[in-house]
Write a protein that holds these residues in place. Structure first.
Motif, PDB file in Angstrom:
ATOM      1  N   PHE A  80       0.714  -1.174  -0.080  1.00 48.01           N
ATOM      2  CA  PHE A  80       0.207  -0.117   0.036  1.00 48.01           C
ATOM      3  C   PHE A  80       0.795   1.278  -0.062  1.00 48.01           C
ATOM      4  O   PHE A  80       2.080   1.075   0.195  1.00 48.01           O
ATOM      5  N   ARG A  81       0.104   2.496  -0.243  1.00 45.93           N
ATOM      6  CA  ARG A  81       0.930   3.782  -0.106  1.00 45.93           C
ATOM      7  C   ARG A  81       0.320   4.455   0.876  1.00 45.93           C
ATOM      8  O   ARG A  81      -0.902   4.427   1.145  1.00 45.93           O
ATOM      9  N   SER A  82       1.037   5.194   1.626  1.00 48.14           N
ATOM     10  CA  SER A  82       0.542   6.170   2.550  1.00 48.14           C
ATOM     11  C   SER A  82       1.302   7.558   2.029  1.00 48.14           C
ATOM     12  O   SER A  82       2.593   7.580   2.186  1.00 48.14           O
ATOM     13  N   VAL A  83       0.475   8.557   2.149  1.00 49.12           N
ATOM     14  CA  VAL A  83       0.963   9.756   1.654  1.00 49.12           C
ATOM     15  C   VAL A  83       0.415  10.974   2.630  1.00 49.12           C
ATOM     16  O   VAL A  83      -0.675  10.820   3.147  1.00 49.12           O
ATOM     17  N   VAL A  84       1.066  12.140   2.786  1.00 48.96           N
ATOM     18  CA  VAL A  84       0.633  13.292   3.380  1.00 48.96           C
ATOM     19  C   VAL A  84       0.757  14.390   2.577  1.00 48.96           C
ATOM     20  O   VAL A  84       2.203  14.849   2.175  1.00 48.96           O
ATOM     21  N   ASN A  85      -0.325  15.182   2.363  1.00 44.66           N
ATOM     22  CA  ASN A  85      -0.224  16.242   1.421  1.00 44.66           C
ATOM     23  C   ASN A  85      -0.236  17.526   2.419  1.00 44.66           C
ATOM     24  O   ASN A  85      -0.892  17.254   3.299  1.00 44.66           O
ATOM     25  N   CYS A  86       0.855  18.439   2.276  1.00 47.94           N
ATOM     26  CA  CYS A  86       0.820  19.481   3.130  1.00 47.94           C
ATOM     27  C   CYS A  86       0.915  20.851   2.346  1.00 47.94           C
ATOM     28  O   CYS A  86       1.625  21.286   1.386  1.00 47.94           O
ATOM     29  N   GLY A  87      -0.146  21.709   2.660  1.00 47.79           N
ATOM     30  CA  GLY A  87      -0.317  22.900   2.228  1.00 47.79           C
ATOM     31  C   GLY A  87      -0.905  22.870   0.819  1.00 47.79           C
ATOM     32  O   GLY A  87      -0.837  21.874   0.250  1.00 47.79           O
ATOM     33  N   ALA A  88      -1.397  23.859   0.351  1.00 51.66           N
ATOM     34  CA  ALA A  88      -1.896  24.040  -1.103  1.00 51.66           C
ATOM     35  C   ALA A  88      -0.952  23.722  -2.405  1.00 51.66           C
ATOM     36  O   ALA A  88      -1.519  22.835  -3.161  1.00 51.66           O
ATOM     37  N   ARG A  89       0.321  23.845  -2.168  1.00 49.99           N
ATOM     38  CA  ARG A  89       0.966  23.758  -3.143  1.00 49.99           C
ATOM     39  C   ARG A  89       1.427  22.156  -3.198  1.00 49.99           C
ATOM     40  O   ARG A  89       2.043  21.381  -3.984  1.00 49.99           O
ATOM     41  N   ARG A 105      -4.645  -1.667  -5.632  1.00 47.33           N
ATOM     42  CA  ARG A 105      -4.155  -1.763  -7.047  1.00 47.33           C
ATOM     43  C   ARG A 105      -2.533  -1.421  -6.989  1.00 47.33           C
ATOM     44  O   ARG A 105      -1.987  -0.997  -5.921  1.00 47.33           O
ATOM     45  N   PHE A 106      -2.234  -1.457  -8.108  1.00 48.20           N
ATOM     46  CA  PHE A 106      -0.601  -1.207  -8.191  1.00 48.20           C
ATOM     47  C   PHE A 106      -0.525   0.416  -8.039  1.00 48.20           C
ATOM     48  O   PHE A 106      -1.068   1.069  -8.860  1.00 48.20           O
ATOM     49  N   MET A 107       0.592   0.612  -7.195  1.00 44.77           N
ATOM     50  CA  MET A 107       0.801   1.994  -7.120  1.00 44.77           C
ATOM     51  C   MET A 107       1.887   2.755  -7.976  1.00 44.77           C
ATOM     52  O   MET A 107       3.192   2.055  -8.096  1.00 44.77           O
ATOM     53  N   ARG A 108       1.582   3.457  -9.078  1.00 40.63           N
ATOM     54  CA  ARG A 108       2.683   4.063 -10.137  1.00 40.63           C
ATOM     55  C   ARG A 108       3.342   5.162  -9.156  1.00 40.63           C
ATOM     56  O   ARG A 108       3.228   5.368  -8.002  1.00 40.63           O
ATOM     57  N   TRP A 109       4.630   5.270  -9.594  1.00 34.66           N
ATOM     58  CA  TRP A 109       5.530   6.303  -8.833  1.00 34.66           C
ATOM     59  C   TRP A 109       6.385   7.061 -10.064  1.00 34.66           C
ATOM     60  O   TRP A 109       6.792   6.467 -11.008  1.00 34.66           O
ATOM     61  N   PRO A 110       6.337   8.380  -9.977  1.00 34.40           N
ATOM     62  CA  PRO A 110       5.997   9.333  -9.088  1.00 34.40           C
ATOM     63  C   PRO A 110       4.413   9.572  -9.175  1.00 34.40           C
ATOM     64  O   PRO A 110       4.026   9.409 -10.216  1.00 34.40           O
ATOM     65  N   PRO A 111       3.827  10.096  -7.987  1.00 36.06           N
ATOM     66  CA  PRO A 111       2.300  10.096  -8.004  1.00 36.06           C
ATOM     67  C   PRO A 111       1.879  11.441  -8.914  1.00 36.06           C
ATOM     68  O   PRO A 111       0.873  11.371  -9.113  1.00 36.06           O
ATOM     69  N   GLY A 112       2.985  12.538  -9.209  1.00 33.93           N
ATOM     70  CA  GLY A 112       2.634  13.431  -9.782  1.00 33.93           C
ATOM     71  C   GLY A 112       2.102  14.867  -8.896  1.00 33.93           C
ATOM     72  O   GLY A 112       1.992  14.644  -7.647  1.00 33.93           O
TER      73      GLY A 112
END
Ligand code: 5GP
Ligand code: ZN
Length: 112
Positions: A80-89, A105-112
């Motif tokens: 699995f993937r765990s991500v944290v988005n920080c701030g509008a950017r 599902r298969f996780m692609r990298w980079p996520p964009g």
């Protein structure tokens, strides 16, 4: 935070499909999932982003351990993937710190 949607979910005042909770953390299904499994892991206490995360009190440890519980509970412990988005950017749209847990599902990298 009275008007924060994730605070309301944590208090049980707004509906959510909860997959794990403990004293400090709540995890629930994302309303608009980006993968077959998409769960948000939040602290019950309001912090706007990871930049506000306190250095003391072991909250980060509680959040990471909760991610492990979520992975097991949703059957994605094998990958699995765990991500944290920080701030509008960084792509953050809800101002209450949350970790995404994505799998099934298969996780692609980079996520964009
Ligand atoms: P961000 O873009 O801030 O990293 O992620 C916010 C996530 O919260 C998005 O994936 C969005 O679909 C989800 N979301 C926004 N509002 C709600 C809600 O009221 N309930 C749930 N379960 N998810 C939400
Ligand atoms: Zn909040």
């Amino acid at each position: 935070m009275r008007d924060c949607v994730f605070c309301r979910i944590a208090r049980g005042e707004a509906p959510a499909s909860i997959v794990y909770q403990d004293e400090r953390v709540v995890a629930f299904r994302d309303l608009n999932p980006k993968a077959p499994v998409h769960v948000l892991v939040i602290p019950r206490e309001h912090y706007t982003s990871i930049m506000e995360l306190p250095e003391e009190g072991r909250l980060l440890e509680c959040l990471l351990l909760a991610i492990k519980e979520v992975a097991r509970a949703t059957g994605v412990q094998g990958g699995f993937r765990s991500v944290v988005n920080c701030g509008a950017r960084g792509g953050q749209t809800v101002g209450h710190l949350h970790f995404h847990v994505l799998g099934g599902r298969f996780m692609r990298w980079p996520p964009g």
